[in-house]
Write a protein that holds these residues in place. Structure first.
Motif, mmCIF file in Angstrom:
data_model
loop_
_atom_site.group_PDB
_atom_site.id
_atom_site.type_symbol
_atom_site.label_atom_id
_atom_site.label_comp_id
_atom_site.label_asym_id
_atom_site.label_seq_id
_atom_site.Cartn_x
_atom_site.Cartn_y
_atom_site.Cartn_z
ATOM 1 N N ILE A 58 45.946 29.665 43.579
ATOM 2 C CA ILE A 58 45.086 28.697 44.260
ATOM 3 C C ILE A 58 43.631 29.038 43.962
ATOM 4 C CG2 ILE A 58 46.741 28.194 46.109
ATOM 5 C CD1 ILE A 58 45.115 30.104 47.917
ATOM 6 N N GLU A 59 42.749 28.128 44.298
ATOM 7 C CA GLU A 59 41.313 28.350 44.131
ATOM 8 C C GLU A 59 40.751 29.008 45.391
ATOM 9 O OE1 GLU A 59 39.737 27.667 41.278
ATOM 10 O OE2 GLU A 59 41.622 26.920 40.443
ATOM 11 N N ASN A 60 39.585 29.638 45.270
ATOM 12 C CA ASN A 60 38.935 30.270 46.421
ATOM 13 C C ASN A 60 38.700 29.273 47.553
ATOM 14 O OD1 ASN A 60 38.597 33.072 45.831
ATOM 15 N ND2 ASN A 60 37.104 32.504 44.274
ATOM 16 N N GLU A 61 38.316 28.050 47.204
ATOM 17 C CA GLU A 61 38.069 27.024 48.227
ATOM 18 C C GLU A 61 39.358 26.692 48.980
ATOM 19 O OE1 GLU A 61 37.354 26.297 44.801
ATOM 20 O OE2 GLU A 61 35.405 27.248 45.064
ATOM 21 N N ASP A 62 40.467 26.681 48.250
ATOM 22 C CA ASP A 62 41.760 26.404 48.878
ATOM 23 C C ASP A 62 42.132 27.500 49.873
ATOM 24 O OD1 ASP A 62 42.055 24.098 47.343
ATOM 25 O OD2 ASP A 62 43.099 25.170 45.741
ATOM 26 N N PHE A 63 41.760 28.727 49.558
ATOM 27 C CA PHE A 63 42.053 29.847 50.452
ATOM 28 C C PHE A 63 41.450 29.585 51.830
ATOM 29 C CE2 PHE A 63 40.923 33.873 52.441
ATOM 30 C CZ PHE A 63 42.121 34.565 52.393
ATOM 31 N N GLU A 64 40.178 29.213 51.868
ATOM 32 C CA GLU A 64 39.504 28.960 53.149
ATOM 33 C C GLU A 64 40.124 27.776 53.885
ATOM 34 O OE1 GLU A 64 37.458 30.829 54.821
ATOM 35 O OE2 GLU A 64 37.440 32.272 53.179
ATOM 36 N N LYS A 65 40.468 26.732 53.150
ATOM 37 C CA LYS A 65 41.112 25.566 53.770
ATOM 38 C C LYS A 65 42.458 25.955 54.373
ATOM 39 C CE LYS A 65 38.977 22.209 50.691
ATOM 40 N NZ LYS A 65 39.183 21.354 49.523
ATOM 41 N N LEU A 66 43.214 26.757 53.635
ATOM 42 C CA LEU A 66 44.531 27.165 54.122
ATOM 43 C C LEU A 66 44.435 28.103 55.324
ATOM 44 C CD1 LEU A 66 46.361 27.512 50.705
ATOM 45 C CD2 LEU A 66 46.854 25.844 52.501
#
Length: 97
Positions: A58-66
């Motif tokens: 996943i992307e770093n941005e996806d990490f925060e969203k998740l």
């Protein structure tokens, strides 16, 4: 009427939430509100963010969203919530081992 049950999930279970289309993610959504995890699990995930991002692809941005999504479905509790039960748990573990 069925009684409610709460399950405790550890950081390893939460780690698998980050994979795309995982059974763990489905179960967390299904059991939303009935899952409890120590607050330090979030800190552990953040501490190992690079590993989570790489292994989950996943992307770093996806990490925060998740992380935000995870917080909506799992009740994260401070250690003061369960600290008084640790001696009893350790005692029970020593008896069973």
């Amino acid at each position: 009427m069925r009684g409610s049950i709460s399950l405790v999930v550890n950081t390893n279970v939460l780690f698998s939430f980050f994979g795309k289309s995982t059974r763990t993610r489905e179960l967390i959504f299904l059991l939303s509100g009935n899952l409890i995890s120590p607050e330090f699990s979030i800190e552990e995930l953040k501490k190992h963010r690079d590993v989570v991002v790489r292994k989950a692809k996943i992307e770093n941005e996806d990490f925060e969203k998740l992380i935000s999504i995870l917080r909506k479905h799992v009740v994260f509790v401070e250690d003061s919530f369960y600290a008084e039960f640790i001696p009893l748990a350790l005692e029970n573990l020593s008896r069973s081992g």
